[in-house]
Enzyme design. Sequence first.
Site, short mmCIF file in Angstrom:
data_model
loop_
_atom_site.label_atom_id
_atom_site.label_comp_id
_atom_site.label_asym_id
_atom_site.label_seq_id
_atom_site.Cartn_x
_atom_site.Cartn_y
_atom_site.Cartn_z
CG LEU A 122 -1.97 -1.31 1.36
CD1 LEU A 122 -2.58 -1.09 2.52
CD2 LEU A 122 -3.04 -0.84 0.36
N GLY B 140 7.31 3.93 3.58
CA GLY B 140 7.99 5.23 4.34
C GLY B 140 9.35 5.01 5.06
N GLY C 224 9.06 1.80 7.32
CA GLY C 224 8.67 0.55 6.94
C GLY C 224 7.93 0.51 6.13
CG ASP D 201 6.48 12.63 10.12
OD1 ASP D 201 6.39 13.57 9.36
OD2 ASP D 201 6.35 11.39 9.39
#
Length: 473
Positions: A142, A145, A148, A262
Site C-alpha cells: 500500500l 515510508g 517500513g 510528523d
Amino acid sequence: MHMGFIFFSDIDECKASNSCSIGVCVNSPGDYSCQCPKGYKNDGKNPKSCIKDNRSKTILLLIISLGVSTGLLILLGAISWLYCGLQRRKFIKLKEKYFKENGGLLLEQHLASQGGSMETTRIFTEEALEKATNNYHESTVLGEGGYGTVYKGILADNKVVAIKKSKIGASTQKEQFVNEMIVLSQINHRNVVRLLGCCLETPVPLLVYEFVTNGTLFAHIHNIRDKRSSLPWDLRMKIATETSGALAYLHSSTSMPIIHRDVKTTNILLDENYTAKVSDFGASKLIPVDQTQLTTLVQGTLGYLDPEYFLSNQLTEKSDVYSFGVVLAELLTSRVALCFDRPEAERNLANFFVCSVEEDRLNQILDDDIVNDGNIETLKNVAILAKRCLRLQGEERPTMKEVALELEGMRIMAKHPWGKADCPEETEHLLGSGKSDAYRVDDTAADCGHPSGTSSGYVSMQIQMLTSYGDGR
C-alpha cells in the site's frame, strides 16, 4: 515234493566307502540314505545326497535384519524426538530473542506502568500474516515510508487489514514501531487509525491496523492524472476539521499529552466516507504532564518541519500546529509542501503561502477548482488561520484546540445563512458585543461575519463546542 526256499542277504551299503560324502549313512533293506548334518538338507529328488540348507540362514538373516531395523527405527525415533525438541526449544528461544529485540519487554513494562496489558492487543502469528499478504507479495504493498512498508492483508476471517512491516536490520525503526504501539495504546479517537494487534516474535516487528479504504489525503489533493477527482472544498474543510480535532485530542485529552511530530497529508488517511484518520505515530512523543517541552533529536518531514524546533531541538505541541498549518496551505492551494521544480521563492509552500497572504495575493495561489462565490470568505478565514499556525515563534501560534474550535465554527457558519449575514443589528444584539483575545485570528480579520475572532457570537459558539474535543467524540 519238496519246496525250496531262497534266502536273500542284505548288503550294508553304508560299509562301502563314500556312500555319503556329507552326513551319516543310514542303511535300509536293499538301500540306504544320508542323514544330513545341521545346515544341510537332502536333495528333494535324491535322499542319498546332501545340499546346503539356506533357509535357516535366510531366517537367521531375517531375524538379524528385523532386529537391526527395529533398533535403527527406535534410534532414529529417539534422535528425531530429540532433534524436534531441540529445534522447538531453539525456535522458542529465537522467538524470545526477537520479542526482546523488537521491544516486547519495553512494551510490557510500559503497558504495565499505565495499567494496561498486552492481552488487550491481539497477537498475530507470523504464519497468519504471511498468508494474509501472500508472503508479502509486491502486489499487496500500500505504501512505503521511512519506518517500513505497509501491506494490504486479508485475514482468515476475511477481515481486511493494513500490516506495517519494519525494514530488516534497522534497529531505530524497531524502536519507532515500539514507540508507535505505546502511543496508540493511549489513544481512542474516531479520527485516529486504530491498532488491531502486533507480531513481535519475528525478525522484524509487524503492526496490524484497521484498513482505511480511500488512501491518503496527499493522493486526493495532488491527483494530477485525474483532476476531476480533486476534493471539493466542503470535503477539504471536513477533513481539516476532523484532523485538527484528533490532534487537539492528542495534545489535551490523553492520559499523557502526545505530540505527533510528523503531521503531513500522507499521514492523513481517508475512509469510504472521507472521514479523516491520522496515522503513523512512529515519531510521536509522550510528554510528561509536568513538562511543556522536550529536548530531542529533530525528526519530521522537510516542508512540514517546525523551523523553531529544527533550530532549538525543543519539541512542543506548537510543532504539530506548524505542520498542520502546512496541511491547511496544501488544502487551500493544492500545492505540495516542498518542490524543487518550482521557482526558488515558491519551493517551500509555507514561506510562499505566508508571503502571499501578507501581500494580499491569496487569490493568486488558491486552487481554482475549489473557489466559488459561496466560499470565498471561508477560504480567506482558513488562510488567515493557516498563517497564524505558520508563525515562526511557537508561542505566537494558536493551540491545536483553538485551531480545531475555529475550524468547526467556520464549518457551522458556512452551513447556516446567518453565518454569512452582513451583521444585522438584531444579530449583534442577540450575540452580544464582548470580545475575546483567546480566539482572535488576526488584527486584519475583524470584519463582519468573519469567524476569525472579534465576534463574541463566534466565541460563544466555540466555548459551547469546547467539550467535544475533550472526549474524542
